[in-house]
Write a protein that holds these residues in place. Structure first.
Motif, PDB file in Angstrom:
ATOM      1  N   ARG A  93      73.927  41.273 106.716  1.00  0.00           N
ATOM      2  CA  ARG A  93      74.495  42.461 106.012  1.00  0.00           C
ATOM      3  C   ARG A  93      73.938  42.576 104.642  1.00  0.00           C
ATOM      4  O   ARG A  93      73.844  43.772 104.049  1.00  0.00           O
ATOM      5  N   TYR A  94      73.765  41.451 104.144  1.00  0.00           N
ATOM      6  CA  TYR A  94      73.235  41.487 102.458  1.00  0.00           C
ATOM      7  C   TYR A  94      72.179  40.415 102.508  1.00  0.00           C
ATOM      8  O   TYR A  94      72.233  39.409 103.124  1.00  0.00           O
ATOM      9  N   LEU A  95      71.185  40.944 101.632  1.00  0.00           N
ATOM     10  CA  LEU A  95      69.928  40.038 101.408  1.00  0.00           C
ATOM     11  C   LEU A  95      69.378  40.358 100.081  1.00  0.00           C
ATOM     12  O   LEU A  95      69.442  41.390  99.529  1.00  0.00           O
ATOM     13  N   VAL A  96      69.163  39.119  99.240  1.00  0.00           N
ATOM     14  CA  VAL A  96      68.683  39.045  98.177  1.00  0.00           C
ATOM     15  C   VAL A  96      67.290  38.258  97.994  1.00  0.00           C
ATOM     16  O   VAL A  96      67.296  37.338  98.436  1.00  0.00           O
ATOM     17  N   LYS A  97      66.143  39.221  97.759  1.00  0.00           N
ATOM     18  CA  LYS A  97      64.835  38.638  97.556  1.00  0.00           C
ATOM     19  C   LYS A  97      64.292  38.859  96.364  1.00  0.00           C
ATOM     20  O   LYS A  97      64.679  39.875  95.491  1.00  0.00           O
ATOM     21  N   ARG A  98      63.096  37.813  96.269  1.00  0.00           N
ATOM     22  CA  ARG A  98      62.403  38.136  94.900  1.00  0.00           C
ATOM     23  C   ARG A  98      61.192  38.946  95.081  1.00  0.00           C
ATOM     24  O   ARG A  98      60.715  39.048  96.252  1.00  0.00           O
ATOM     25  N   THR A  99      60.828  39.574  94.126  1.00  0.00           N
ATOM     26  CA  THR A  99      59.492  40.388  94.067  1.00  0.00           C
ATOM     27  C   THR A  99      58.364  39.587  94.531  1.00  0.00           C
ATOM     28  O   THR A  99      58.164  38.277  94.188  1.00  0.00           O
ATOM     29  N   GLY A 100      57.862  40.133  95.662  1.00  0.00           N
ATOM     30  CA  GLY A 100      56.596  39.647  96.064  1.00  0.00           C
ATOM     31  C   GLY A 100      56.884  38.540  97.289  1.00  0.00           C
ATOM     32  O   GLY A 100      55.902  38.178  98.185  1.00  0.00           O
TER      33      GLY A 100
END
Lengths: 114, 111
Positions: free
Chosen positions: B9-16
């Protein structure tokens, strides 16, 4: 390029008021038309659809829409809104024969006050 | 009752980072879709698939790829996530009636 316009971005109505949400499209051929609704916190779901035949179509929860070919329009109506109709409404269009590739409008947020 | 599920439902990722969004439907539908939903822009089609291993670009495929190895599963891949891919991602599958059934969405934030 084909496009779908929903000119009302945010509509606020009191309960029991009548509703009409505009939808215009720019397509050169025969179209299939849809209205989808997204209630707060819920999945997007189909409200009604038009493929052919009677241009006045009835959907769930008392909604209806009229296809006017000469005006390239498919406006959504409801005679008397309820608080539970608060939601975001999306018009979508596809060319007949390419029924899968929907183009959506930008949506209209409807807020119904008590 | 048609069910379309999305892996997160929710996802947090870093650039790249490489990001996988999974979608599963349980109604044996041929056609499946990935959209992104942004305020003021509505839903925009990224990719769709009309059969296993078959895919077609939608309106905004740049920066995305897809995979459909099994009929019930359609994956969206962000090869190298960027901040402008922060969005709500919706998966849908389509019945013979041309009604599309949507999943709950994955809200992806790329920092």
């Amino acid at each position: 390029a084909q496009s779908v316009s929903q000119h009302n971005h945010h509509v606020i109505l009191s309960e029991a008021a009548s509703l009409e949400l505009g939808c215009n499209y720019s397509y050169g051929g025969t179209v299939n038309l849809f209205w989808y609704v997204q209630y707060p916190g819920q999945h997007l779901q189909l409200l009604l659809k038009y493929f052919s035949g009677d241009p006045l179509v009835k959907g769930i929860k008392g909604f209806e829409a009229e296809f006017i070919k000469s005006k390239f329009s498919f406006n959504l109506r409801k005679p008397s809104v309820q608080w539970s109709d608060t939601a975001e409404y999306f018009c979508a269009v596809t060319l007949t024969g390419t029924a899968s590739k929907l183009t959506f409008g930008t949506g209209t947020r409807l807020q119904v006050t008590l | 009752d048609v069910k379309v599920t999305q892996s997160s439902r929710y996802l947090v990722k870093r650039t790249g980072e490489k990001v996988f969004l999974e979608c599963v439907q349980d109604m044996d539908h041929e056609n499946m879709f990935w959209y992104r939903q942004d305020p003021g822009l509505g839903l925009r089609l990224i990719y769709f698939s009309y059969d296993v291993k078959m895919k077609e670009k939608g309106d905004i495929p740049e920066g995305y790829s897809v995979s459909r190895e099994k009929k019930e599963r359609f994956s969206l891949i962000l090869e190298s996530a960027s901040t402008n891919q922060t969005s709500m991602y919706l998966c849908a599958s389509e019945a013979d009636s041309y009604e599309q059934y949507f999943g709950p969405g994955t809200r992806l934030t790329v920092t």
